[in-house]
Enzyme design. Structure first.
Site, mmCIF file in Angstrom:
data_model
loop_
_atom_site.group_PDB
_atom_site.id
_atom_site.type_symbol
_atom_site.label_atom_id
_atom_site.label_comp_id
_atom_site.label_asym_id
_atom_site.label_seq_id
_atom_site.Cartn_x
_atom_site.Cartn_y
_atom_site.Cartn_z
ATOM 1 N N GLY A 38 -70.655 -32.647 19.978
ATOM 2 C CA GLY A 38 -71.093 -31.125 19.241
ATOM 3 C C GLY A 38 -72.506 -31.374 18.300
ATOM 4 O O GLY A 38 -72.928 -31.032 17.781
ATOM 5 N N HIS B 115 -77.288 -38.263 7.725
ATOM 6 C CA HIS B 115 -77.994 -36.819 7.622
ATOM 7 C C HIS B 115 -77.652 -36.133 5.314
ATOM 8 O O HIS B 115 -77.832 -35.782 5.095
ATOM 9 C CB HIS B 115 -77.619 -35.538 8.131
ATOM 10 C CG HIS B 115 -78.730 -35.925 8.883
ATOM 11 N ND1 HIS B 115 -78.926 -35.445 9.827
ATOM 12 C CD2 HIS B 115 -79.477 -36.900 9.790
ATOM 13 C CE1 HIS B 115 -79.654 -35.095 11.308
ATOM 14 N NE2 HIS B 115 -80.227 -36.643 10.902
HETATM 15 P P1 OAD Z 1 -76.957 -28.247 16.121
HETATM 16 O O1 OAD Z 1 -76.392 -26.345 16.167
HETATM 17 O O2 OAD Z 1 -78.190 -27.701 16.877
HETATM 18 O O3 OAD Z 1 -76.296 -27.638 17.600
HETATM 19 C C1 OAD Z 1 -74.507 -27.756 17.483
HETATM 20 C C2 OAD Z 1 -74.461 -28.301 19.106
HETATM 21 O O4 OAD Z 1 -72.611 -27.816 18.737
HETATM 22 C C3 OAD Z 1 -74.556 -27.164 20.061
HETATM 23 O O5 OAD Z 1 -75.334 -27.792 21.265
HETATM 24 C C4 OAD Z 1 -73.877 -26.247 20.824
HETATM 25 O O6 OAD Z 1 -73.283 -26.032 22.037
HETATM 26 C C5 OAD Z 1 -72.591 -27.168 19.941
HETATM 27 N N1 OAD Z 1 -71.480 -26.675 19.660
HETATM 28 C C6 OAD Z 1 -70.706 -25.836 19.525
HETATM 29 N N2 OAD Z 1 -69.619 -25.356 19.071
HETATM 30 C C7 OAD Z 1 -68.957 -26.705 19.741
HETATM 31 C C8 OAD Z 1 -67.522 -27.065 19.614
HETATM 32 N N3 OAD Z 1 -66.298 -26.267 19.880
HETATM 33 N N4 OAD Z 1 -67.610 -28.011 20.545
HETATM 34 C C9 OAD Z 1 -68.145 -28.492 21.381
HETATM 35 N N5 OAD Z 1 -69.847 -28.153 20.680
HETATM 36 C C10 OAD Z 1 -69.721 -27.399 20.047
HETATM 37 O O7 OAD Z 1 -76.689 -28.867 15.291
HETATM 38 P P2 OAD Z 1 -76.538 -30.162 14.566
HETATM 39 O O8 OAD Z 1 -77.039 -31.064 16.525
HETATM 40 O O9 OAD Z 1 -75.613 -31.345 14.165
HETATM 41 O O10 OAD Z 1 -80.597 -31.649 10.618
HETATM 42 O O11 OAD Z 1 -77.706 -31.065 14.612
HETATM 43 C C11 OAD Z 1 -78.685 -31.514 13.933
HETATM 44 C C12 OAD Z 1 -79.900 -31.957 12.754
HETATM 45 O O12 OAD Z 1 -80.455 -30.938 12.579
HETATM 46 C C13 OAD Z 1 -78.472 -31.281 11.447
HETATM 47 O O13 OAD Z 1 -77.716 -32.963 11.437
HETATM 48 C C14 OAD Z 1 -79.390 -30.706 10.802
HETATM 49 C C15 OAD Z 1 -80.391 -29.496 11.697
HETATM 50 O O14 OAD Z 1 -80.555 -28.999 11.101
HETATM 51 C C16 OAD Z 1 -80.983 -31.611 8.841
HETATM 52 O O15 OAD Z 1 -80.661 -30.779 8.219
HETATM 53 C C17 OAD Z 1 -81.307 -33.026 8.734
#
Ligand code: OAD
Length: 244
Positions: A182, A113
């Site tokens: 995560g 990204h």
């Molecule tokens: P999300 O905010 O959608 O998801 C974060 C995930 O991390 C969730 O499933 C939480 O349960 C988990 N989580 C939080 N704290 C944690 C910890 N300490 N240990 C393990 N897991 C934990 O974020 P992403 O999946 O990264 O894209 O989002 C994907 C994309 O959506 C991003 O790259 C961004 C966003 O909009 C763009 O900007 C194109």
């Protein structure tokens, strides 16, 4: 460390999301305290938002640079860098733009990204690294043609870099072990990589605080904070513990 004590199959391929940086103090996107709870993605992270108000979009990214500058990589980032150092075949794909994996020592990294620390000129295509915090002026301009520069990140409605996506898909298709760490697994095409790996025969392991759409498809689920769960898995996987 002796190879016979290892219980995982290489290549190891990792997909990380914002959850891996949460313990460093970087906000995630979804869920409680997530960025998209306080800000509307469509006002700040789309090409249309940038066309209509580049300064507003830049204020958002300048604030995120400042926030990340004050954060340090955590144990989760460190374990992933350690896994890379001890593997013959390793690829990490991150959806994160914060640069914390590199600061923890990761090298084989695909920033699918983009990066908060790179800028790009929408006019002449120039790309450059920029670590300034704060910026001297907003919005920043291209050093070549003086057009308004943009963050070199992927916004909603934009395609991923086809080469990075192809390399990521190839790596996923060859994975012996695929770690998904995560990420909510909601944003495609990145979210499709673990399933691609699984269909091609990889052992799929999920590390997350919560269940996600991927949980039911995972061969192993390590529920809890990524830092402690990755540490526990790596310790077990390198000490002749139960085979994965
Ligand atoms: P999300 O905010 O959608 O998801 C974060 C995930 O991390 C969730 O499933 C939480 O349960 C988990 N989580 C939080 N704290 C944690 C910890 N300490 N240990 C393990 N897991 C934990 O974020 P992403 O999946 O990264 O894209 O989002 C994907 C994309 O959506 C991003 O790259 C961004 C966003 O909009 C763009 O900007 C194109």
């Amino acid at each position: 460390m002796p190879d016979e004590r290892r219980t995982f199959v290489e290549p190891i391929v990792v997909l990380t999301g914002s959850g891996v940086s949460a313990e460093s103090g970087v906000p995630t996107f979804r869920g409680e305290g997530g960025l998209w709870e306080s800000y509307r993605a469509h006002d700040l992270a789309t090409p249309a938002a940038f066309r209509s108000d580049p300064e507003l979009v830049w204020r958002f990214y300048a604030w995120r640079r400042q926030l990340v500058r004050g954060c340090k990589p955590n144990r989760g980032h460190a374990v992933l860098a350690e896994i890379e150092r001890h593997s013959q075949q390793f690829t990490m794909i991150t959806q994160n733009i914060d640069g914390l994996h590199q600061r923890a020592g990761s090298q084989q990294l695909i920033e699918i990204h983009g990066s908060l620390w790179r800028l790009r000129c929408p006019q002449c295509g120039q790309r450059w690294r920029d670590l300034a915090v704060p910026f001297e002026q907003l919005p920043p301009h291209c050093p070549e043609c003086d057009s308004i520069a943009r963050p070199d990140v992927v916004w909603f409605g934009e395609a991923l870099d086809p080469k990075l996506l192809e390399t990521s898909m190839e790596a996923a298709g060859r994975a012996g072990t695929f770690l998904v760490v995560g990420t909510s697994g909601l944003v495609h095409p990145a979210a499709g990589l673990p399933l691609l790996a699984k269909r091609a025969g990889a052992h799929l392991i999920e590390f997350n605080l919560e269940e996600t759409p991927l949980t039911a498809r995972a061969d192993e689920v390590w529920q809890g904070p990524a830092s402690s769960q990755l540490t526990a898995w790596w310790t077990e996987a390198t000490s002749g513990g139960k085979p994965t």
